[in-house]
Design a protein around this motif. Structure first.
Motif, PDB file in Angstrom:
ATOM      1  N   SER A 154     -11.501  48.579 -23.171  1.00  0.00           N
ATOM      2  CA  SER A 154     -11.090  49.467 -24.256  1.00  0.00           C
ATOM      3  C   SER A 154     -12.185  49.599 -25.310  1.00  0.00           C
ATOM      4  N   ALA A 155     -12.889  48.515 -25.579  1.00  0.00           N
ATOM      5  CA  ALA A 155     -13.972  48.567 -26.565  1.00  0.00           C
ATOM      6  C   ALA A 155     -15.236  49.165 -25.979  1.00  0.00           C
ATOM      7  N   GLY A 156     -15.363  49.118 -24.658  1.00  0.00           N
ATOM      8  CA  GLY A 156     -16.604  49.521 -24.015  1.00  0.00           C
ATOM      9  C   GLY A 156     -17.606  48.383 -24.073  1.00  0.00           C
ATOM     10  N   GLU A 157     -18.541  48.353 -23.119  1.00  0.00           N
ATOM     11  CA  GLU A 157     -19.486  47.239 -23.081  1.00  0.00           C
ATOM     12  C   GLU A 157     -20.250  47.095 -24.401  1.00  0.00           C
ATOM     13  N   ALA A 158     -20.750  48.201 -24.937  1.00  0.00           N
ATOM     14  CA  ALA A 158     -21.525  48.131 -26.171  1.00  0.00           C
ATOM     15  C   ALA A 158     -20.664  47.641 -27.328  1.00  0.00           C
ATOM     16  N   GLY A 159     -19.434  48.154 -27.429  1.00  0.00           N
ATOM     17  CA  GLY A 159     -18.545  47.736 -28.506  1.00  0.00           C
ATOM     18  C   GLY A 159     -18.180  46.274 -28.401  1.00  0.00           C
ATOM     19  N   PHE A 160     -17.893  45.820 -27.172  1.00  0.00           N
ATOM     20  CA  PHE A 160     -17.564  44.411 -26.966  1.00  0.00           C
ATOM     21  C   PHE A 160     -18.733  43.526 -27.372  1.00  0.00           C
ATOM     22  N   ARG A 161     -19.934  43.905 -26.938  1.00  0.00           N
ATOM     23  CA  ARG A 161     -21.111  43.097 -27.266  1.00  0.00           C
ATOM     24  C   ARG A 161     -21.360  43.058 -28.773  1.00  0.00           C
ATOM     25  N   ASP A 162     -21.096  44.151 -29.464  1.00  0.00           N
ATOM     26  CA  ASP A 162     -21.261  44.164 -30.919  1.00  0.00           C
ATOM     27  C   ASP A 162     -20.277  43.208 -31.588  1.00  0.00           C
ATOM     28  N   LEU A 163     -19.015  43.246 -31.139  1.00  0.00           N
ATOM     29  CA  LEU A 163     -18.008  42.338 -31.696  1.00  0.00           C
ATOM     30  C   LEU A 163     -18.390  40.883 -31.431  1.00  0.00           C
ATOM     31  N   TYR A 164     -18.850  40.631 -30.226  1.00  0.00           N
ATOM     32  CA  TYR A 164     -19.256  39.279 -29.852  1.00  0.00           C
ATOM     33  C   TYR A 164     -20.457  38.815 -30.679  1.00  0.00           C
ATOM     34  N   ALA A 165     -21.438  39.677 -30.821  1.00  0.00           N
ATOM     35  CA  ALA A 165     -22.633  39.309 -31.584  1.00  0.00           C
ATOM     36  C   ALA A 165     -22.281  38.972 -33.025  1.00  0.00           C
ATOM     37  N   ALA A 166     -21.341  39.710 -33.603  1.00  0.00           N
ATOM     38  CA  ALA A 166     -20.935  39.452 -34.986  1.00  0.00           C
ATOM     39  C   ALA A 166     -20.273  38.083 -35.106  1.00  0.00           C
ATOM     40  N   GLU A 167     -19.401  37.741 -34.158  1.00  0.00           N
ATOM     41  CA  GLU A 167     -18.738  36.441 -34.197  1.00  0.00           C
ATOM     42  C   GLU A 167     -19.738  35.306 -33.969  1.00  0.00           C
ATOM     43  N   LEU A 168     -20.669  35.510 -33.049  1.00  0.00           N
ATOM     44  CA  LEU A 168     -21.661  34.474 -32.759  1.00  0.00           C
ATOM     45  C   LEU A 168     -22.544  34.224 -33.979  1.00  0.00           C
ATOM     46  N   GLU A 169     -22.957  35.296 -34.645  1.00  0.00           N
ATOM     47  CA  GLU A 169     -23.791  35.150 -35.833  1.00  0.00           C
ATOM     48  C   GLU A 169     -23.019  34.441 -36.950  1.00  0.00           C
ATOM     49  N   ALA A 170     -21.738  34.778 -37.112  1.00  0.00           N
ATOM     50  CA  ALA A 170     -20.934  34.118 -38.135  1.00  0.00           C
ATOM     51  C   ALA A 170     -20.835  32.619 -37.864  1.00  0.00           C
ATOM     52  N   LEU A 171     -20.674  32.236 -36.619  1.00  0.00           N
ATOM     53  CA  LEU A 171     -20.585  30.817 -36.272  1.00  0.00           C
ATOM     54  C   LEU A 171     -21.907  30.105 -36.533  1.00  0.00           C
ATOM     55  N   ARG A 172     -23.007  30.768 -36.225  1.00  0.00           N
ATOM     56  CA  ARG A 172     -24.313  30.147 -36.494  1.00  0.00           C
ATOM     57  C   ARG A 172     -24.506  29.966 -38.002  1.00  0.00           C
ATOM     58  N   THR A 173     -24.050  30.951 -38.769  1.00  0.00           N
ATOM     59  CA  THR A 173     -24.160  30.855 -40.227  1.00  0.00           C
ATOM     60  C   THR A 173     -23.323  29.708 -40.769  1.00  0.00           C
ATOM     61  N   GLU A 174     -22.153  29.499 -40.169  1.00  0.00           N
ATOM     62  CA  GLU A 174     -21.294  28.395 -40.584  1.00  0.00           C
ATOM     63  C   GLU A 174     -21.896  27.033 -40.250  1.00  0.00           C
TER      64      GLU A 174
END
Length: 699
Positions: free
Chosen positions: A255-275
């Motif tokens: 539903s998000a599409g590959e690009a959309g999914f990867r963007d959502l994932y990248a945002a969560e991964l970056e937030a975790l690294r920041t934490e």
């Protein structure tokens, strides 16, 4: 010893005790209880009043002491046998509801939990059964799976996901851990001397199955937790909670599409690294063979030699061996499990893993003691003298106990193994052939991963229904080559054994010309199977041969009576809609006839206040905390108008006189809650929250 139990599990079991007591006393209905017990791995069986508990065993790993404890619990409270699943778990069947939490506490005492054995949770993490001992493995990912389990099950958001989240680890490119067929899959790799993983995401079986998509070609092993947590978070936030049939992670990918999914994932991964989330604390589970204080048994019979050829494999550790213990249909009698546990105790705690074939694999056995193992196993499981191909065959529980089951898959597989075993086919020439049977289109029997698989459905002739199976074939499992078995034919249940025998005969005849059964299917084998199925296309009328209309192991003609809705999806919306419907019945005068008018209004206000609390992650143990939480999360946030505060206060005080004066406002409160529920998006966010999220993203 293989994962850490969360500190709050005892308190959660006390809450479950309360829900069961409320159900017994008529204060909680069966559907509401289901929504609470299923996340604890407690399922109702097909026979009313009997329950099963599924035990979390990461990678199928158990110590002998733990196996013995499970067997003793089963003997005391449940069925005569334990069951091993295709996801490397252990199940205790035929429990009474009163004994469920007692069983869970006795498991807790030996470091085992059933929490997450069902429901919309992080499920049991799978690992290649040969991890740590395989001759061709890259490295052993088991310690990472154990550590990831401990971390994830300690986190509150692992228990209220849109749907279940399944994770797997493989020790080599052969993908013997089925990483490409799970929501998150890790396949061991080494790059430039660094241990790490290739990562797949959004795979899975069941409805609309999909092979996983490559997320990372390589990540260092230190990133395992960050990746799993990032995927879990994006699934929690964006997964479709309203439509159960579109709630798995693979539907979000699409539903998000590959690009959309990867963007959502990248945002969560970056937030975790920041934490600054720390990596997993991975313990060393080094493999060692202990020489027990028992005399080695020397055996030289031809039966022993044949058994070794079929079921014994050298480990990568010199002088140590692993042994497959074939269990018929995944079942082992309690007394046999106890006998095996007592025998293995002197060999150390790292001696047992469950396999995806519903068997056990013993490990770290010194060569001198293989005769002792043979002596113990000769009376266990019933398949130690059969060809390995038969021992590795898989069936789900089917309609015997599962409420979703259409056909009696265990009976079909039993008849098929009997037919193959009595044939003169050289089955030892195809030891790794994968034969799987599921009782319905759901893939509990993993038919989509089979060389030859069957899944149950129903056929009809005239006015009569008969049990039937769709035939699938040709799955590939290796890293980068994965595909599901595809449907190629359909036969009656009666003809499954004969059909399987004919297919095996043709494959054994032609296998020298093909690298694998999947290659054979791609190069003429599919047509061969359709030709074989055509032999069995016509079935006799009921009056001429009743056997076609009676399923394997049954005595009465086939029907779908007793088939119910499954329990796997019990979750948030079950609870929300139960409360809203119960409140609506009170408002409309369809229930509550034994209550005073004031008490009816108080109950209506209580249900309206409780219905949406679970969307805030709140599960309230007491009536008073419902109203307090409703004020905090809905009235004070303006999701519900603060004007309803007077009603909430009166309901909390059980002030029936005040509620009678506010009768119309009580009904309006329910309408406001219903309206807010209808406005909620697929991720349980309300319009105001969605706007705030978009504003934060834009900022």
């Amino acid at each position: 010893m293989f994962y850490e139990i969360p500190s709050n599990l005892s308190a959660e079991l006390a809450e479950l005790d309360g829900y069961i007591a409320d159900f017994r006393q008529g204060r909680l209905d069966a559907a509401a209880l289901k929504a609470h017990r299923v996340p604890f791995g407690c399922y109702e069986q097909r026979r009313d009043g009997t329950f099963m508990v599924r035990i979390r065993t990461t990678g199928g790993a158990l110590s002998p002491h733990q196996l013995g404890t499970i067997a003793r619990i089963s003997a005391r409270y449940g069925a005569s046998s334990l069951h091993v699943t295709t996801r490397q778990e252990f199940q205790i069947h035929d429990l009474s509801l009163e004994d469920v939490t007692t069983v869970m506490r006795e498991l807790l005492a030996v470091g085992l939990a059933s929490r997450g054995g069902g429901g919309n949770t992080v499920r049991n993490i799978m690992v290649s059964p040969e991890a740590g001992i395989g001759l061709d493995e890259v490295f052993d990912p088991s310690p990472h799976a154990f550590a990831l389990t401990s971390r994830l099950i300690s986190e509150g958001d692992s228990w209220l996901l849109p749907r279940k989240l399944k994770i797997a680890f493989s020790n080599s490119p052969a993908d013997t851990g089925l990483a490409q067929f799970n929501d998150i899959g890790f396949i061991a790799r080494i790059r430039d001397g660094v241990s790490g993983f290739r990562v797949y995401v959004a795979g899975g079986m069941g409805g609309k199955p999909e092979v996983g998509h490559l997320l990372h070609d390589f990540v260092p092993a230190s990133d395992v937790y960050l990746i799993a947590e990032a995927v879990k978070r994006l699934f929690d936030k964006h997964g479709n909670r309203k439509k159960r049939n579109a709630a798995r992670l693979r539907f979000l990918w699409n539903s998000a599409g590959e690009a959309g999914f990867r963007d959502l994932y990248a945002a969560e991964l970056e937030a975790l690294r920041t934490e600054g989330r720390p990596p997993l604390l991975v313990e060393d589970f080094s493999v060692e063979g202990l020489a027990p204080d028992i005399a080695p048994l020397s055996v030289g019979s031809s039966d022993f030699v044949e058994w070794k050829n079929r079921f014994v494999s050298a480990q990568r550790q010199a002088g140590l061996y692993s042994v497959l213990v074939p269990l018929f249909l995944g079942n082992v009698r309690n007394e046999d499990a106890l006998r095996l546990a007592d025998f293995l105790e002197p060999f150390g705690p790292q001696t047992i893993r469950a396999t995806f074939g519903q068997n056990l694999r013993l490990r770290n056995i010194p060569e001198a003691y293989l005769g002792n193992v043979w002596s113990v196993l000769s009376g266990i499981g019933g398949l130690s003298r059969a060809p390995a191909m038969l021992a590795n065959a898989v069936s789900c529980t089917g309609a015997d106990t599962c409420q979703l089951g259409i056909c009696l898959s265990k009976g079909a597989l039993t008849a098929t193994l009997d037919t193959l075993g009595k044939s003169d086919l050289p089955l030892d020439t195809v030891p790794d052939f994968r034969l799987h049977v599921s009782g319905c289109p759901n893939t509990c029997g993993q038919h989509l991963l089979a060389d030859l698989g069957f899944f149950g459905n129903a056929g009809s002739k005239g006015q009569r229904m008969y049990p039937a199976y769709a035939v699938v074939a040709g799955a590939r499992l290796a890293d980068g080559q994965a595909r599901f078995a595809r449907q190629v034919a359909r036969v009656s249940a009666h003809d499954v054994p004969s059909f399987a025998r004919d297919v095996m005969a043709l494959w054994i005849e032609r296998k020298a010309a093909h690298a694998s059964f999947a290659d054979y299917i791609d190069n003429g084998g599919e047509g061969d199977m359709r030709t074989i199925a055509e032999r069995y296309r016509e079935i006799p009328d009921f009056r001429d041969d009743r056997s076609y209309y009676v399923d394997w192991g049954a005595s009465e003609p086939f029907s779908l009576a007793g088939r119910g809705s499954g329990e796997c999806a019990a979750g948030l919306f079950d609870l929300i809609e139960l409360d809203l419907k119960a409140a609506a019945r009170l408002r409309d005068g369809e229930s509550g006839g034994d209550l005073t008018e004031g008490a009816r209004l108080q109950r209506l206000a209580f249900l309206a206040s409780r219905a949406l609390l679970i969307t805030r992650g709140v599960q309230t143990p007491s009536d008073a905390s419902v109203f307090e939480a409703f004020r905090q999360h809905f009235l004070q946030s303006d999701l519900i108008s603060p004007r309803f505060g007077e009603v909430v206060n009166a309901a909390e005080r059980r002030d029936e006189a005040a509620l009678l004066r506010l009768t119309s406002v009580v009904s309006e409160l329910l309408s406001a809650v219903e309206s807010l529920y209808q406005s909620m998006d697929n991720s349980l966010r309300f319009p105001a929250e969605s706007s705030q999220d978009r504003a934060r993203s834009a900022g």
